[in-house]
Structure formats: structure tokens, C-alpha cells
Motif scaffolding. Sequence first.
Motif, PDB file in Angstrom:
ATOM      1  N   MET A   1       0.834  -1.199   0.000  1.00  0.00           N
ATOM      2  CA  MET A   1       0.000   0.000   0.000  1.00  0.00           C
ATOM      3  C   MET A   1       0.871   1.252   0.000  1.00  0.00           C
ATOM      4  O   MET A   1       1.999   1.254   0.499  1.00  0.00           O
ATOM      5  CB  MET A   1      -0.912   0.014   1.231  1.00  0.00           C
ATOM      6  CG  MET A   1      -1.985  -1.081   1.230  1.00  0.00           C
ATOM      7  SD  MET A   1      -2.972  -1.065   2.724  1.00  0.00           S
ATOM      8  CE  MET A   1      -3.715   0.550   2.593  1.00  0.00           C
ATOM      9  N   LEU A   2       0.327   2.373  -0.514  1.00  0.00           N
ATOM     10  CA  LEU A   2       1.059   3.614  -0.564  1.00  0.00           C
ATOM     11  C   LEU A   2       1.090   4.310   0.787  1.00  0.00           C
ATOM     12  O   LEU A   2       1.970   5.124   1.050  1.00  0.00           O
ATOM     13  CB  LEU A   2       0.429   4.548  -1.607  1.00  0.00           C
ATOM     14  CG  LEU A   2       0.449   4.038  -3.055  1.00  0.00           C
ATOM     15  CD1 LEU A   2      -0.268   5.029  -3.957  1.00  0.00           C
ATOM     16  CD2 LEU A   2       1.879   3.818  -3.530  1.00  0.00           C
ATOM     17  N   TRP A   3       0.136   4.026   1.673  1.00  0.00           N
ATOM     18  CA  TRP A   3       0.021   4.715   2.953  1.00  0.00           C
ATOM     19  C   TRP A   3       0.817   3.959   4.019  1.00  0.00           C
ATOM     20  O   TRP A   3       0.622   2.772   4.215  1.00  0.00           O
ATOM     21  CB  TRP A   3      -1.446   4.805   3.374  1.00  0.00           C
ATOM     22  CG  TRP A   3      -1.649   5.721   4.554  1.00  0.00           C
ATOM     23  CD1 TRP A   3      -1.798   5.370   5.840  1.00  0.00           C
ATOM     24  CD2 TRP A   3      -1.714   7.144   4.523  1.00  0.00           C
ATOM     25  NE1 TRP A   3      -1.939   6.467   6.635  1.00  0.00           N
ATOM     26  CE2 TRP A   3      -1.895   7.591   5.843  1.00  0.00           C
ATOM     27  CE3 TRP A   3      -1.618   8.092   3.501  1.00  0.00           C
ATOM     28  CZ2 TRP A   3      -1.992   8.932   6.178  1.00  0.00           C
ATOM     29  CZ3 TRP A   3      -1.718   9.435   3.831  1.00  0.00           C
ATOM     30  CH2 TRP A   3      -1.903   9.844   5.152  1.00  0.00           C
ATOM     31  N   PRO A   4       1.765   4.652   4.725  1.00  0.00           N
ATOM     32  CA  PRO A   4       2.563   3.959   5.739  1.00  0.00           C
ATOM     33  C   PRO A   4       1.735   3.624   6.970  1.00  0.00           C
ATOM     34  O   PRO A   4       0.621   4.118   7.147  1.00  0.00           O
ATOM     35  CB  PRO A   4       3.672   4.966   6.053  1.00  0.00           C
ATOM     36  CG  PRO A   4       3.067   6.297   5.718  1.00  0.00           C
ATOM     37  CD  PRO A   4       2.139   6.063   4.562  1.00  0.00           C
ATOM     38  N   HIS A   5       2.328   2.813   7.852  1.00  0.00           N
ATOM     39  CA  HIS A   5       1.620   2.377   9.057  1.00  0.00           C
ATOM     40  C   HIS A   5       2.379   2.835  10.307  1.00  0.00           C
ATOM     41  O   HIS A   5       3.573   3.124  10.266  1.00  0.00           O
ATOM     42  CB  HIS A   5       1.490   0.858   9.066  1.00  0.00           C
ATOM     43  CG  HIS A   5       0.665   0.309   7.941  1.00  0.00           C
ATOM     44  ND1 HIS A   5      -0.702   0.330   7.948  1.00  0.00           N
ATOM     45  CD2 HIS A   5       1.026  -0.250   6.751  1.00  0.00           C
ATOM     46  CE1 HIS A   5      -1.164  -0.207   6.830  1.00  0.00           C
ATOM     47  NE2 HIS A   5      -0.130  -0.566   6.084  1.00  0.00           N
ATOM     48  N   GLY A  69      -4.242   4.492  -1.498  1.00  0.00           N
ATOM     49  CA  GLY A  69      -3.564   3.282  -1.053  1.00  0.00           C
ATOM     50  C   GLY A  69      -4.531   2.137  -0.810  1.00  0.00           C
ATOM     51  O   GLY A  69      -4.253   0.988  -1.180  1.00  0.00           O
ATOM     52  N   LYS A  70      -5.666   2.432  -0.220  1.00  0.00           N
ATOM     53  CA  LYS A  70      -6.661   1.382   0.020  1.00  0.00           C
ATOM     54  C   LYS A  70      -7.213   0.842  -1.280  1.00  0.00           C
ATOM     55  O   LYS A  70      -7.455  -0.360  -1.419  1.00  0.00           O
ATOM     56  CB  LYS A  70      -7.791   1.952   0.883  1.00  0.00           C
ATOM     57  CG  LYS A  70      -8.781   0.887   1.366  1.00  0.00           C
ATOM     58  CD  LYS A  70      -9.789   1.466   2.344  1.00  0.00           C
ATOM     59  CE  LYS A  70     -10.713   0.376   2.860  1.00  0.00           C
ATOM     60  NZ  LYS A  70     -11.700   0.914   3.834  1.00  0.00           N
ATOM     61  N   SER A  71      -7.424   1.738  -2.261  1.00  0.00           N
ATOM     62  CA  SER A  71      -7.910   1.288  -3.564  1.00  0.00           C
ATOM     63  C   SER A  71      -6.902   0.357  -4.228  1.00  0.00           C
ATOM     64  O   SER A  71      -7.279  -0.680  -4.803  1.00  0.00           O
ATOM     65  CB  SER A  71      -8.171   2.500  -4.455  1.00  0.00           C
ATOM     66  OG  SER A  71      -8.528   2.103  -5.760  1.00  0.00           O
ATOM     67  N   LYS A  72      -5.610   0.692  -4.168  1.00  0.00           N
ATOM     68  CA  LYS A  72      -4.580  -0.175  -4.730  1.00  0.00           C
ATOM     69  C   LYS A  72      -4.572  -1.535  -4.037  1.00  0.00           C
ATOM     70  O   LYS A  72      -4.438  -2.582  -4.675  1.00  0.00           O
ATOM     71  CB  LYS A  72      -3.210   0.487  -4.588  1.00  0.00           C
ATOM     72  CG  LYS A  72      -3.017   1.718  -5.438  1.00  0.00           C
ATOM     73  CD  LYS A  72      -2.775   1.344  -6.893  1.00  0.00           C
ATOM     74  CE  LYS A  72      -2.426   2.567  -7.719  1.00  0.00           C
ATOM     75  NZ  LYS A  72      -2.224   2.239  -9.155  1.00  0.00           N
ATOM     76  N   GLN A  77      -6.098  -7.360  -4.174  1.00  0.00           N
ATOM     77  CA  GLN A  77      -6.851  -8.499  -3.644  1.00  0.00           C
ATOM     78  C   GLN A  77      -7.802  -9.062  -4.693  1.00  0.00           C
ATOM     79  O   GLN A  77      -7.968 -10.284  -4.800  1.00  0.00           O
ATOM     80  CB  GLN A  77      -7.618  -8.082  -2.392  1.00  0.00           C
ATOM     81  CG  GLN A  77      -6.737  -7.875  -1.171  1.00  0.00           C
ATOM     82  CD  GLN A  77      -7.566  -7.597   0.082  1.00  0.00           C
ATOM     83  OE1 GLN A  77      -8.595  -6.910   0.005  1.00  0.00           O
ATOM     84  NE2 GLN A  77      -7.128  -8.108   1.205  1.00  0.00           N
ATOM     85  N   ILE A  78      -8.451  -8.175  -5.441  1.00  0.00           N
ATOM     86  CA  ILE A  78      -9.366  -8.627  -6.492  1.00  0.00           C
ATOM     87  C   ILE A  78      -8.615  -9.408  -7.556  1.00  0.00           C
ATOM     88  O   ILE A  78      -9.080 -10.458  -8.027  1.00  0.00           O
ATOM     89  CB  ILE A  78     -10.111  -7.420  -7.104  1.00  0.00           C
ATOM     90  CG1 ILE A  78     -11.064  -6.797  -6.077  1.00  0.00           C
ATOM     91  CG2 ILE A  78     -10.871  -7.827  -8.358  1.00  0.00           C
ATOM     92  CD1 ILE A  78     -11.698  -5.511  -6.538  1.00  0.00           C
ATOM     93  N   GLU A  79      -7.434  -8.919  -7.958  1.00  0.00           N
ATOM     94  CA  GLU A  79      -6.632  -9.617  -8.974  1.00  0.00           C
ATOM     95  C   GLU A  79      -6.199 -10.983  -8.462  1.00  0.00           C
ATOM     96  O   GLU A  79      -6.222 -11.970  -9.207  1.00  0.00           O
ATOM     97  CB  GLU A  79      -5.418  -8.777  -9.354  1.00  0.00           C
ATOM     98  CG  GLU A  79      -5.743  -7.528 -10.163  1.00  0.00           C
ATOM     99  CD  GLU A  79      -6.386  -7.877 -11.497  1.00  0.00           C
ATOM    100  OE1 GLU A  79      -6.039  -8.906 -12.088  1.00  0.00           O
ATOM    101  OE2 GLU A  79      -7.268  -7.114 -11.941  1.00  0.00           O
ATOM    102  N   ARG A  80      -5.787 -11.050  -7.206  1.00  0.00           N
ATOM    103  CA  ARG A  80      -5.394 -12.347  -6.644  1.00  0.00           C
ATOM    104  C   ARG A  80      -6.574 -13.302  -6.589  1.00  0.00           C
ATOM    105  O   ARG A  80      -6.443 -14.493  -6.885  1.00  0.00           O
ATOM    106  CB  ARG A  80      -4.800 -12.156  -5.245  1.00  0.00           C
ATOM    107  CG  ARG A  80      -3.365 -11.634  -5.246  1.00  0.00           C
ATOM    108  CD  ARG A  80      -2.726 -11.790  -3.887  1.00  0.00           C
ATOM    109  NE  ARG A  80      -3.406 -10.980  -2.880  1.00  0.00           N
ATOM    110  CZ  ARG A  80      -3.110  -9.717  -2.612  1.00  0.00           C
ATOM    111  NH1 ARG A  80      -2.136  -9.108  -3.286  1.00  0.00           N
ATOM    112  NH2 ARG A  80      -3.760  -9.048  -1.685  1.00  0.00           N
TER     113      ARG A  80
END
Length: 296
Positions: A1-5, A69-72, A77-80
Motif C-alpha cells: 500500500m502507498l500509505w505507511p503504518h 492506497g486502500k484502492s490499490k 486483492q481482487i486480482e489475486r
Amino acid sequence: MLWPHGTQSIALIGFGVTAGFLLGNLIGDAWSGAPLLDFLDYRGHKLATTLTITLVATAGACFFFYSLGKSKHLQGQIERARRDATEARLKLLETQLEPHMLFNTLANLRVLITLDPPRAVAMLDRLNSYLRVTLSGSRTLAHPLGAEFDRLADYLELMSVRMGERLRYALELPAELREVPVPPLLLQPLVENSIRHGLEPKVEGGEITVRARREGDLLVIELSDTGVGLDAASPSTSRDGGGFGLEQVRERLTTVYGPRAALTLAPGEHTGTRATLRFPLQASSTGDAPAASPTP
């Protein structure tokens, strides 16, 4: 994801707010000709207004990047999930094909046991070797075209024990196409169909030829036989190119390669039937098959 934690996220937001607040006001003061750090003056609620604008902009930027980031992450997940569904579908189709071939072979073996026991023993030995090679390795969704041709040769040798000189075959595969990945058991149903509906009804039998070639970004595989032809074949085969094996091949091609893949049946040049497969050398993005395992 693009957003850090965690602490990285807090540190990034704090640094961004502070840097944006100071740098933005310095640029604004310089642009308007105001004294340096004039925004720190409390008169007229300048500082409160500036802080409000900064906080609103920060909240908007945080929401944007968090949503991105959530969209990515969700897209991944959808692709997997799509790949997992494709893999499960291909495995299901393969498990349906293998018993189909095995049942037909065992039915032929039962007849030979009564009519010609020595040939039945030879056929059983071939079947044993074929199944050992086929089932010893782990299941894969793709293997090299060379391995598919080798597997096809084993199957034709198995059928040669039963049919004797009535079955002749030739396999032609250019060296540069041996490593092209294809779904397992792609060609065997076509050969089985040619033997059952083309060569077996013919007293003298016939010949099966399988050729592979490249046409641009397409792989073309032609299977021709010198059997009785489409007109004399069983209704389910001659009328619409149907039959269990052929429908499974079409479905697997569509699942892996998309709408550019095709399987067509046509009369042979002089006699018999010609089946032609055309599909891209690379699997479609909506139905990616994994890379082929190396040829053993």
C-alpha cells in the motif's frame, strides 16, 4: 500500500503539516510583500485562519492518499482472487479430463483381455508407465509445449498397443516453440477424438499428424487425421464440433487466453478431419496462467 503504518504514518503527517504550514506562509508573505513571519501576528485572527486552512488541507490530502492506497490494496486483492478462481477452474477442468481418458482406456483394455491377452498385458504396461509420468509430478496450470508433445507421444504409444498398425502418427514441433507454456492435457482430447470418431470406424485405420507453428503473436497447432471425416463421424462431433473433450478444450482456451483463442474443426485436405487451435503466445491479463515448469 502507498500509505505507511504506525509511527511512520504519524511522523509523516506531522512533518507534512509543519513543513507545509511554514513553507506555505513564507511563500505567501514573500509573494504579497508582507513582513517575514507576519502570519504569526495574532491580530485579525491571522494565525487561527492560517491554521484552519492548513488543517483542512492536511485532512484532505491524508484522505486522498489513504483512499488511493486502500484502492490499490483492494485492486490487488481482487486480482489475486481472480487468479485463484482461474487456477481453480483450470484444475477442475483437468481433473475432469483425466478420468475421461482413463475410463476409455480401461474399457478398451477390458475388451483386449478377452480377445488378445498378450496385447492387453502390453497395453497395461504402457498405461502404467503413462500414469507414472503423468501423476508423479505436482499439478501445474501450465507446462512447456515440448512436455505436452512428449505426453501426447506416450498416449499415442499406448493407443498403438491396442490398434497396432491401424494407428500411425507424426508429431512436428519446432525447437523454438518447445518452451512455450500451455495448459496440460490440451491436445490429448483432440487426439482421443480423432481416434474414436475418425480412425476406429475405418477398417484400415489411418494416420494422425500434429503440427505446431507460429503466426505473429499466435501459436497455431493443427491436428489432422485420415479417418472417416466429419460427415461420417458421430452426430455430436460432425454437427457442431461438440463432445466432452472438445468442449473442455474450448473452455480451457477461453479461460486462459480470452476471446482471441479458438478451436475449429474442418474437413481434411483429401480425407479425414482437421482441428486447428489458435491462441496467443502469452496468456490474457484476465486469465493469466502461471509460467510453465521446466521440461523434465
